[in-house]
Design a protein around this motif. Structure first.
Motif, PDB file in Angstrom:
ATOM      1  N   ARG A  97      55.619  29.322 -22.833  1.00 61.38           N
ATOM      2  CA  ARG A  97      55.124  28.098 -23.468  1.00 61.38           C
ATOM      3  C   ARG A  97      53.755  27.686 -22.918  1.00 61.38           C
ATOM      4  N   VAL A  98      53.509  27.965 -21.626  1.00 63.38           N
ATOM      5  CA  VAL A  98      52.215  27.590 -21.046  1.00 63.38           C
ATOM      6  C   VAL A  98      51.276  28.797 -20.901  1.00 63.38           C
ATOM      7  N   ASP A  99      51.600  29.886 -21.626  1.00 64.80           N
ATOM      8  CA  ASP A  99      50.744  31.086 -21.635  1.00 64.80           C
ATOM      9  C   ASP A  99      50.540  31.715 -20.259  1.00 64.80           C
ATOM     10  N   LEU A 100      51.592  31.744 -19.459  1.00 65.86           N
ATOM     11  CA  LEU A 100      51.441  32.374 -18.141  1.00 65.86           C
ATOM     12  C   LEU A 100      52.382  33.569 -17.959  1.00 65.86           C
ATOM     13  N   TRP A 101      53.074  33.956 -19.009  1.00 68.16           N
ATOM     14  CA  TRP A 101      54.071  35.019 -18.874  1.00 68.16           C
ATOM     15  C   TRP A 101      53.460  36.287 -18.286  1.00 68.16           C
ATOM     16  N   THR A 102      52.251  36.668 -18.768  1.00 68.50           N
ATOM     17  CA  THR A 102      51.647  37.908 -18.288  1.00 68.50           C
ATOM     18  C   THR A 102      51.164  37.794 -16.841  1.00 68.50           C
ATOM     19  N   LEU A 103      51.015  36.565 -16.340  1.00 64.24           N
ATOM     20  CA  LEU A 103      50.530  36.387 -14.967  1.00 64.24           C
ATOM     21  C   LEU A 103      51.667  36.067 -14.001  1.00 64.24           C
ATOM     22  N   ARG A 104      52.924  36.286 -14.422  1.00 62.15           N
ATOM     23  CA  ARG A 104      54.072  35.806 -13.654  1.00 62.15           C
ATOM     24  C   ARG A 104      54.178  36.410 -12.249  1.00 62.15           C
ATOM     25  N   ASP A 105      53.619  37.613 -12.047  1.00 64.69           N
ATOM     26  CA  ASP A 105      53.747  38.251 -10.734  1.00 64.69           C
ATOM     27  C   ASP A 105      52.579  37.953  -9.802  1.00 64.69           C
ATOM     28  N   ARG A 106      51.625  37.136 -10.279  1.00 68.40           N
ATOM     29  CA  ARG A 106      50.495  36.766  -9.419  1.00 68.40           C
ATOM     30  C   ARG A 106      50.938  35.805  -8.325  1.00 68.40           C
ATOM     31  N   GLN A 107      50.285  35.933  -7.175  1.00 70.65           N
ATOM     32  CA  GLN A 107      50.460  34.903  -6.146  1.00 70.65           C
ATOM     33  C   GLN A 107      49.796  33.628  -6.704  1.00 70.65           C
ATOM     34  N   ILE A 108      50.387  32.451  -6.449  1.00 69.03           N
ATOM     35  CA  ILE A 108      49.896  31.256  -7.146  1.00 69.03           C
ATOM     36  C   ILE A 108      48.419  30.945  -6.875  1.00 69.03           C
ATOM     37  N   THR A 116      42.838  23.908 -21.291  1.00 67.17           N
ATOM     38  CA  THR A 116      44.072  23.604 -20.580  1.00 67.17           C
ATOM     39  C   THR A 116      44.458  22.139 -20.792  1.00 67.17           C
ATOM     40  N   GLU A 117      43.470  21.263 -20.791  1.00 70.18           N
ATOM     41  CA  GLU A 117      43.761  19.848 -21.040  1.00 70.18           C
ATOM     42  C   GLU A 117      44.437  19.689 -22.395  1.00 70.18           C
ATOM     43  N   ARG A 118      43.926  20.408 -23.388  1.00 69.01           N
ATOM     44  CA  ARG A 118      44.497  20.360 -24.750  1.00 69.01           C
ATOM     45  C   ARG A 118      45.941  20.868 -24.722  1.00 69.01           C
ATOM     46  N   SER A 129      40.605  10.483 -22.561  1.00 73.62           N
ATOM     47  CA  SER A 129      41.655  11.140 -23.346  1.00 73.62           C
ATOM     48  C   SER A 129      42.855  10.225 -23.602  1.00 73.62           C
ATOM     49  N   ILE A 130      42.950   9.122 -22.866  1.00 75.82           N
ATOM     50  CA  ILE A 130      44.163   8.294 -22.935  1.00 75.82           C
ATOM     51  C   ILE A 130      44.528   7.830 -24.362  1.00 75.82           C
ATOM     52  N   PRO A 131      43.577   7.262 -25.109  1.00 75.93           N
ATOM     53  CA  PRO A 131      43.980   6.741 -26.433  1.00 75.93           C
ATOM     54  C   PRO A 131      44.497   7.828 -27.369  1.00 75.93           C
ATOM     55  N   SER A 132      44.106   9.104 -27.119  1.00 77.51           N
ATOM     56  CA  SER A 132      44.495  10.158 -28.061  1.00 77.51           C
ATOM     57  C   SER A 132      45.968  10.545 -27.950  1.00 77.51           C
ATOM     58  N   PHE A 133      46.639  10.249 -26.811  1.00 76.88           N
ATOM     59  CA  PHE A 133      48.039  10.688 -26.742  1.00 76.88           C
ATOM     60  C   PHE A 133      48.966   9.739 -25.997  1.00 76.88           C
ATOM     61  N   CYS A 134      48.433   8.715 -25.322  1.00 77.81           N
ATOM     62  CA  CYS A 134      49.329   7.820 -24.578  1.00 77.81           C
ATOM     63  C   CYS A 134      49.761   6.639 -25.450  1.00 77.81           C
ATOM     64  N   ASP A 135      51.071   6.407 -25.496  1.00 78.07           N
ATOM     65  CA  ASP A 135      51.575   5.280 -26.278  1.00 78.07           C
ATOM     66  C   ASP A 135      51.364   3.963 -25.548  1.00 78.07           C
ATOM     67  N   ARG A 136      51.496   4.047 -24.226  1.00 73.65           N
ATOM     68  CA  ARG A 136      51.397   2.829 -23.431  1.00 73.65           C
ATOM     69  C   ARG A 136      50.483   3.046 -22.235  1.00 73.65           C
TER      70      ARG A 136
END
Lengths: 281, 261
Positions: free
Chosen positions: B142-153, B190-192, B217-224
């Motif tokens: 879902r966050v597009d990291l599947w291919t990087l799963r074995d990387r050290q963070i 990434t923000e998107r 960015s707050i008004p574009s997605f925050c309800d409160r």
């Protein structure tokens, strides 16, 4: 062939060498596993403090004929509680409090040893007595080591999470306070085990160096643990041999070998060593 | 049955309708010195709320209280109608830390970090089941990291690091998400991705509270929005509360720490 193997095999014919190697290896394993958590958590100073602060507990336990693990536990955890309390209620900074409390406990231990003239030999506690370990000490050391090792292995994922991200540990319902004190308890108990091999002054080396060496060699925790164990056991065995052939301090030999291993790895490690870093930059 | 379930009673069935986060008259601080005073908030399920204030205004303190690291001197916190510890044991709360709080040299892979989101649902030995591994995989995809799963963070970029921790929260499946500065040091794509993900979670009924400095960015997605400076200055729907006048009040007030030193 015999000429080559003789220096290795000849000491093994002696019972005291067999015992030293066996106990040394067992202690090295538990110290190594714990050292991985200590280095990752940044607790080297805490490990130093706790390992010194157990001294009065060990002396009192000896004098009363109690298991020395009990005395170590009381004073190890007690010192940490005292450090926390002084830090919270005064304006003195934490590293000062740690330095102050552990030297105070250690000094109390020295006073107690000099007054309680029993079977306790000061130099054995300070510098270890691996080659002359008594049956009772051997049994206790092995039991403590195995118990600590079992706990570390069973709880290693929780402890790893606690070291890596205590906030997340807390948010999924783990008792981070209990894990904190559990880790400190394990340090106290492991310090008593390490005391038998290298003595109380150098035990912090056993609790830090193998983990630091392994940390430079891998980016996976499980491999780090395995490498730390390999480093600790090999330096204990080499150190005991060196001490036998050079007729030198066993504790000193073990820790010197351990430190040399670290320096070697620091320079040569494939990705995190100094040479590799220079090549990359 | 996991050990976490055995320790606690289940929340009442009414919890489903209870607000995701309910804070009442909360005062909390350090060593008896209050850092936030008399804070009351009620965030309903299925909403995103921004927490806005200056450095030192009490955002971190409020988060620490919501995580249970600080004990309130007065007031209460309820999560989905339950007490905080109980809610945590039942995997209702996920936390995404600030990047500065993470040791990026830690010998751990992306996969392991996300798997830690499942620990609370596992048995005491933390052995992962097929279901755990499936959820971790789904979160990583879902966050597009599947291919990087074995990387050290630490081998990830700033945006990828954030996504890894977001994936951990996804794998946990919590109803309440606390995010500390999720947009600091991330690129626009990434923000998107993070915003889209938060909107998706909200639409599935999650309660999201994020501390942020990214006002645009707050008004574009925050309800409160909650504006704080030691206490709540304004709280309500973004359209009503997120005004020039209120923001001026939030950011121009005398520094709260200066008053006390």
């Amino acid at each position: 062939m015999d000429a080559l193997l003789a220096p290795l095999l000849q000491p093994m014919t002696m019972v005291f060498m067999q015992r030293a190697l066996a106990v040394g290896a067992v202690v090295a394993v538990v110290c190594a596993v714990l050292s991985c958590f200590m280095t990752l958590k940044g607790w080297a100073l805490m490990g130093d403090a706790v390992s010194h602060a157990v001294l009065p507990g060990v002396v009192i336990a000896y004098a009363l004929g109690l298991p020395f693990a009990l005395g170590a536990f009381v004073f190890g955890v007690g010192s940490v509680g005292l450090i926390g309390a002084i830090k919270q209620y005064t304006r003195v900074k934490e590293d000062t409090v740690i330095g102050l409390v552990f030297t105070g406990f250690f000094a109390l231990g020295l006073v107690l040893i000099s007054k309680v003239r029993s079977s306790v030999d000061l130099s054995h506690i300070l510098f270890g007595n691996l080659l002359g370990i008594t049956d009772a000490d051997l049994l206790q050391t092995v039991l403590i080591s195995l118990a600590c090792l079992a706990l570390l292995l069973v709880l290693r994922r929780d402890l790893l999470l606690f070291c890596f991200d205590p906030s997340h540990a807390r948010s999924i319902g783990l008792n981070t306070g209990a894990l904190h004190y559990l880790l400190l308890t394990l340090v106290s108990l492991t310090a008593v085990a390490g005391l038998q091999t290298v003595g109380i002054i150098l035990v912090v080396a056993m609790l830090v160096t193998p983990g630091a060496t392994a940390y430079l060699l891998t980016d996976r925790f499980d491999r780090m643990t395995a490498l730390a164990v390999l480093s600790a056991v090999s330096s204990t065995v080499l150190g005991i041999y060196a001490s036998y052939w050079l007729d030198a301090s066993t504790a000193g030999c073990i820790v010197v070998v351990q430190t040399l291993q670290f320096l070697l790895v620091m320079v040569l490690a494939p990705r995190h060593g100094l040479l590799a870093r220079r090549r990359l930059s | 049955m996991t050990s976490s379930e055995r320790r606690s009673e289940h929340c009442p069935a009414a919890a489903a309708q209870a607000p995701g986060i309910a804070v009442e008259h909360l005062t909390v601080g350090y060593n008896g010195r209050p850092a936030v005073v008399d804070v009351s908030l009620e965030l309903s399920s299925g909403s995103i709320c921004a927490l806005v204030g200056m450095n030192g205004a009490g955002k971190s303190t409020l988060f620490k209280a919501l995580m249970g690291f600080l004990k309130p001197s007065t007031g209460s916190i309820r999560i989905a109608g339950c007490g905080l510890r109980q809610a945590q044991r039942e995997q209702m709360v996920a936390y995404v830390p600030q990047s500065e709080q993470v040791d990026w040299d830690f010998p751990i892979r992306v996969w392991d970090v996300v798997m830690m989101g499942r620990y609370g649902a596992m048995g005491p030995l933390r052995w992962s089941s097929g279901e755990d591994r499936r959820l971790v995989r789904r979160a990583l995809e879902r966050v597009d990291l599947w291919t990087l799963r074995d990387r050290q963070i630490g081998a990830l970029s700033g945006g990828q690091r954030k996504r890894a921790f977001l994936a951990r929260a996804l794998a946990q499946g919590a109803r309440v998400l606390l995010l500390d500065e999720p947009f600091s040091g991330v690129d626009i794509s990434t923000e998107r991705l993070i915003i889209d993900l938060l909107i998706e979670l909200r639409d599935q009924g999650a309660t999201v509270l994020l501390a942020t400095h990214d006002l645009e960015s707050i008004p574009s997605f925050c309800d409160r929005v909650v504006l704080i400076n030691r206490t709540v200055l304004a709280y309500g729907d973004t359209s009503e509360v997120f005004t020039q006048a209120n923001l001026l009040r939030t950011f121009s007030a005398a520094s709260p720490t200066a008053q006390h030193s």
